[in-house]
Design a protein around this motif. Sequence first.
Motif, PDB file in Angstrom:
ATOM      1  N   PRO A   1       0.829  -1.206   0.000  1.00 57.13           N
ATOM      2  CA  PRO A   1       0.000   0.000   0.000  1.00 57.13           C
ATOM      3  C   PRO A   1       0.865   1.259   0.000  1.00 57.13           C
ATOM      4  CG  PRO A   1      -0.821  -1.589   1.595  1.00 57.13           C
ATOM      5  CD  PRO A   1       0.496  -2.122   1.116  1.00 57.13           C
ATOM      6  N   PHE A   2       0.373   2.284  -0.647  1.00 55.19           N
ATOM      7  CA  PHE A   2       1.144   3.519  -0.773  1.00 55.19           C
ATOM      8  C   PHE A   2       1.466   4.110   0.589  1.00 55.19           C
ATOM      9  CE2 PHE A   2       1.621   8.096  -1.526  1.00 55.19           C
ATOM     10  CZ  PHE A   2       2.588   8.073  -2.519  1.00 55.19           C
ATOM     11  N   ASP A   3       0.535   4.024   1.532  1.00 55.04           N
ATOM     12  CA  ASP A   3       0.783   4.572   2.864  1.00 55.04           C
ATOM     13  C   ASP A   3       1.974   3.874   3.526  1.00 55.04           C
ATOM     14  OD1 ASP A   3      -1.291   6.321   2.553  1.00 55.04           O
ATOM     15  OD2 ASP A   3      -2.733   5.159   3.745  1.00 55.04           O
ATOM     16  N   SER A   4       2.103   2.575   3.311  1.00 56.59           N
ATOM     17  CA  SER A   4       3.234   1.844   3.892  1.00 56.59           C
ATOM     18  C   SER A   4       4.545   2.250   3.225  1.00 56.59           C
ATOM     19  CB  SER A   4       3.022   0.338   3.745  1.00 56.59           C
ATOM     20  OG  SER A   4       1.901  -0.101   4.492  1.00 56.59           O
ATOM     21  N   LEU A   5       4.527   2.398   1.897  1.00 61.87           N
ATOM     22  CA  LEU A   5       5.724   2.861   1.203  1.00 61.87           C
ATOM     23  C   LEU A   5       6.120   4.249   1.686  1.00 61.87           C
ATOM     24  CD1 LEU A   5       5.186   1.786  -2.528  1.00 61.87           C
ATOM     25  CD2 LEU A   5       6.910   0.927  -0.933  1.00 61.87           C
ATOM     26  N   GLU A   6       5.119   5.069   1.948  1.00 60.96           N
ATOM     27  CA  GLU A   6       5.383   6.416   2.425  1.00 60.96           C
ATOM     28  C   GLU A   6       6.090   6.382   3.777  1.00 60.96           C
ATOM     29  OE1 GLU A   6       2.945  10.608   2.262  1.00 60.96           O
ATOM     30  OE2 GLU A   6       1.862   8.787   2.789  1.00 60.96           O
ATOM     31  N   ARG A   7       5.650   5.501   4.651  1.00 57.85           N
ATOM     32  CA  ARG A   7       6.299   5.382   5.960  1.00 57.85           C
ATOM     33  C   ARG A   7       7.726   4.847   5.817  1.00 57.85           C
ATOM     34  NH1 ARG A   7       3.657   5.833  10.671  1.00 57.85           N
ATOM     35  NH2 ARG A   7       1.390   6.122  10.636  1.00 57.85           N
ATOM     36  N   LEU A   8       7.898   3.870   4.935  1.00 57.20           N
ATOM     37  CA  LEU A   8       9.220   3.297   4.738  1.00 57.20           C
ATOM     38  C   LEU A   8      10.196   4.319   4.161  1.00 57.20           C
ATOM     39  CD1 LEU A   8       8.210  -0.204   3.362  1.00 57.20           C
ATOM     40  CD2 LEU A   8       9.370   0.253   5.529  1.00 57.20           C
ATOM     41  N   SER A   9       9.690   5.307   3.457  1.00 57.69           N
ATOM     42  CA  SER A   9      10.564   6.313   2.860  1.00 57.69           C
ATOM     43  C   SER A   9      11.164   7.248   3.900  1.00 57.69           C
ATOM     44  CB  SER A   9       9.790   7.139   1.818  1.00 57.69           C
ATOM     45  OG  SER A   9       8.838   7.985   2.455  1.00 57.69           O
ATOM     46  N   THR A  10      10.668   7.202   5.132  1.00 62.26           N
ATOM     47  CA  THR A  10      11.142   8.125   6.165  1.00 62.26           C
ATOM     48  C   THR A  10      12.293   7.554   6.989  1.00 62.26           C
ATOM     49  OG1 THR A  10       9.551   7.292   7.818  1.00 62.26           O
ATOM     50  CG2 THR A  10       8.810   9.067   6.364  1.00 62.26           C
ATOM     51  N   VAL A  11      12.691   6.300   6.738  1.00 66.62           N
ATOM     52  CA  VAL A  11      13.755   5.709   7.549  1.00 66.62           C
ATOM     53  C   VAL A  11      15.060   6.437   7.284  1.00 66.62           C
ATOM     54  CG1 VAL A  11      12.627   3.469   7.592  1.00 66.62           C
ATOM     55  CG2 VAL A  11      14.285   3.972   5.798  1.00 66.62           C
ATOM     56  N   GLY A  12      15.939   6.454   8.267  1.00 61.19           N
ATOM     57  CA  GLY A  12      17.181   7.200   8.159  1.00 61.19           C
ATOM     58  C   GLY A  12      18.189   6.569   7.210  1.00 61.19           C
TER      59      GLY A  12
ATOM     60  N   GLY B   1       6.959  13.389  -4.610  1.00 54.23           N
ATOM     61  CA  GLY B   1       7.618  13.156  -3.340  1.00 54.23           C
ATOM     62  C   GLY B   1       7.132  11.910  -2.634  1.00 54.23           C
ATOM     63  N   LEU B   2       8.042  11.292  -1.915  1.00 53.71           N
ATOM     64  CA  LEU B   2       7.691  10.193  -1.020  1.00 53.71           C
ATOM     65  C   LEU B   2       8.588  10.317   0.207  1.00 53.71           C
ATOM     66  CD1 LEU B   2       5.793   7.707  -1.039  1.00 53.71           C
ATOM     67  CD2 LEU B   2       7.798   6.319  -1.540  1.00 53.71           C
ATOM     68  N   PRO B   3       7.996  10.737   1.340  1.00 51.45           N
ATOM     69  CA  PRO B   3       6.581  10.994   1.610  1.00 51.45           C
ATOM     70  C   PRO B   3       6.025  12.122   0.736  1.00 51.45           C
ATOM     71  CG  PRO B   3       7.859  10.949   3.642  1.00 51.45           C
ATOM     72  CD  PRO B   3       8.830  10.996   2.523  1.00 51.45           C
ATOM     73  N   ARG B   4       4.708  12.199   0.714  1.00 49.33           N
ATOM     74  CA  ARG B   4       4.035  13.188  -0.112  1.00 49.33           C
ATOM     75  C   ARG B   4       4.551  14.593   0.182  1.00 49.33           C
ATOM     76  NH1 ARG B   4      -0.158   9.693   1.579  1.00 49.33           N
ATOM     77  NH2 ARG B   4      -1.430   8.822  -0.104  1.00 49.33           N
ATOM     78  N   ASN B   5       4.700  15.366  -0.884  1.00 51.57           N
ATOM     79  CA  ASN B   5       5.032  16.785  -0.728  1.00 51.57           C
ATOM     80  C   ASN B   5       3.795  17.658  -0.648  1.00 51.57           C
ATOM     81  OD1 ASN B   5       7.931  16.692  -2.974  1.00 51.57           O
ATOM     82  ND2 ASN B   5       7.714  16.039  -0.854  1.00 51.57           N
ATOM     83  N   VAL B   6       2.676  17.133  -1.149  1.00 52.63           N
ATOM     84  CA  VAL B   6       1.458  17.947  -1.276  1.00 52.63           C
ATOM     85  C   VAL B   6       0.341  17.347  -0.420  1.00 52.63           C
ATOM     86  CG1 VAL B   6      -0.283  18.836  -2.885  1.00 52.63           C
ATOM     87  CG2 VAL B   6       2.114  18.637  -3.611  1.00 52.63           C
ATOM     88  N   ASP B   7      -0.329  18.205   0.311  1.00 55.62           N
ATOM     89  CA  ASP B   7      -1.492  17.816   1.111  1.00 55.62           C
ATOM     90  C   ASP B   7      -2.542  17.205   0.180  1.00 55.62           C
ATOM     91  OD1 ASP B   7      -3.748  17.651   2.668  1.00 55.62           O
ATOM     92  OD2 ASP B   7      -3.694  19.725   3.369  1.00 55.62           O
ATOM     93  N   PRO B   8      -2.968  15.953   0.423  1.00 51.62           N
ATOM     94  CA  PRO B   8      -3.961  15.321  -0.467  1.00 51.62           C
ATOM     95  C   PRO B   8      -5.235  16.143  -0.627  1.00 51.62           C
ATOM     96  CG  PRO B   8      -3.020  13.697   1.014  1.00 51.62           C
ATOM     97  CD  PRO B   8      -2.525  15.036   1.486  1.00 51.62           C
TER      98      PRO B   8
END
Length: 424
Positions: free
Chosen positions: A13-24, A281-288
């Motif tokens: 799911p995109f939301d999960s990919l978005e969270r994974l994109s925030t790892v250091g 962007g991932l995470p999103r750059n724009v407010d949905p």
Amino acid sequence: MLVCLTAHQRSTPFDSLERLSTVGDDLATQLSDVHDSVRGAVVLATCNRFEAYFDIAEDAELASPIPAMDAAMEAIADAAQMPYRSLRDNVDFAHGNQVAHHLFSVASGLDSVAVGEDEIAGQVRRALESAREHGVTTAPLEHLFQRATETSRTVKNTTRLGESGRSLVRLAVDLVSPRIDDWARAHVLLVGTGRYAAAALAALRAVGAEDIRVHSRSGRQRFANREGLVHVTTEDYAAEAARADIVVTCTATADTFALRAAEHAAARGDGTRPQVIIDLGLPRNVDPDVALLPGVDLLDLETIRLHAPVDEAVTVGQAREIVATAAQRHAAARRVHEVAPSVVDLRSFITGVLDDELTRARRRGDSPEVETALRHFSGVVMHHLIARGHTLASSGSGTAWADAIRLVVPEPTGTAADDEGERA
């Protein structure tokens, strides 16, 4: 053993990919320490995938990679602030030579939203460089990623995938082009000045965009100056974003949205003038919620993925054949490498026997031709035995050859000359 854990746009799911994109950036270092059997790790994180590659020890006591992978997923879930079960249910695993086939496909752009994309090869290369800088790569991982880069280069140079300059940015621009009457007259705002900004700029210029301005959330102007673009300051940003016909966001600054619905609505006023916003962007750059504003069309990565066209079957088929062949060769090379210790033992044994025979020949006063003949004979024998071992290893029978060498070659308990002296 090589193992790969992957979450990508097709199964996660995109939301999960978005969270994974925030790892250091130091995640590879953390993963290399999650279990005693993990010898090294490389992390590949892009806008449509998260992958972790592991070199797992194959010692008898640590034979199963499952405990290491469980520990790795716990570390990844913790870093991404997501439930372990959510991660576990949405990742795929590969091991052995499946890892090589998968990475070679990824590096060649065959597993991307825009099949054959240009950027992924560089991302694969930088993932290895990062692991190398942190000291967490190993020889098998080095070989794997180097072969992946070579394979992607071969695909690019020998198939039509290398002709089109494909990228996710170009795909997004192609998707919105029917809504743009004249790119040359369109006002374009590019938000971001990182690696992806250059690709975005190239895609925009390729379709004829001329009035392109750029805003850096960190205030850097180097990109704008280098590319001859107008730099938009923080003070002017809201007005420029409201005025633009097309806004393209590709910034890695993820603490807040680059474009918020309420602020953007206020800047646009009561107007409903058509505007296209491409959020790369991932995470999103724009407010949905920006998509709910009158006149605004918002394309994010998930939307782009859903509308990605099916690529030419023949071209992709040719590329996949190249990848499959490269993976088979990599497997054969790895199998040959695995018998290297037995090759060393065989060389040492034959060299030791030769040295002993040469010593006896010199004591007897044999002619130099005898030494030459002995060296030639031992070299021929060694060559044939090692060549046979490599051939068997390439076909998957290297273990049997190595076992035979261990059976035939004695433990180093003494030299042949010593034995001769004892018998005398």
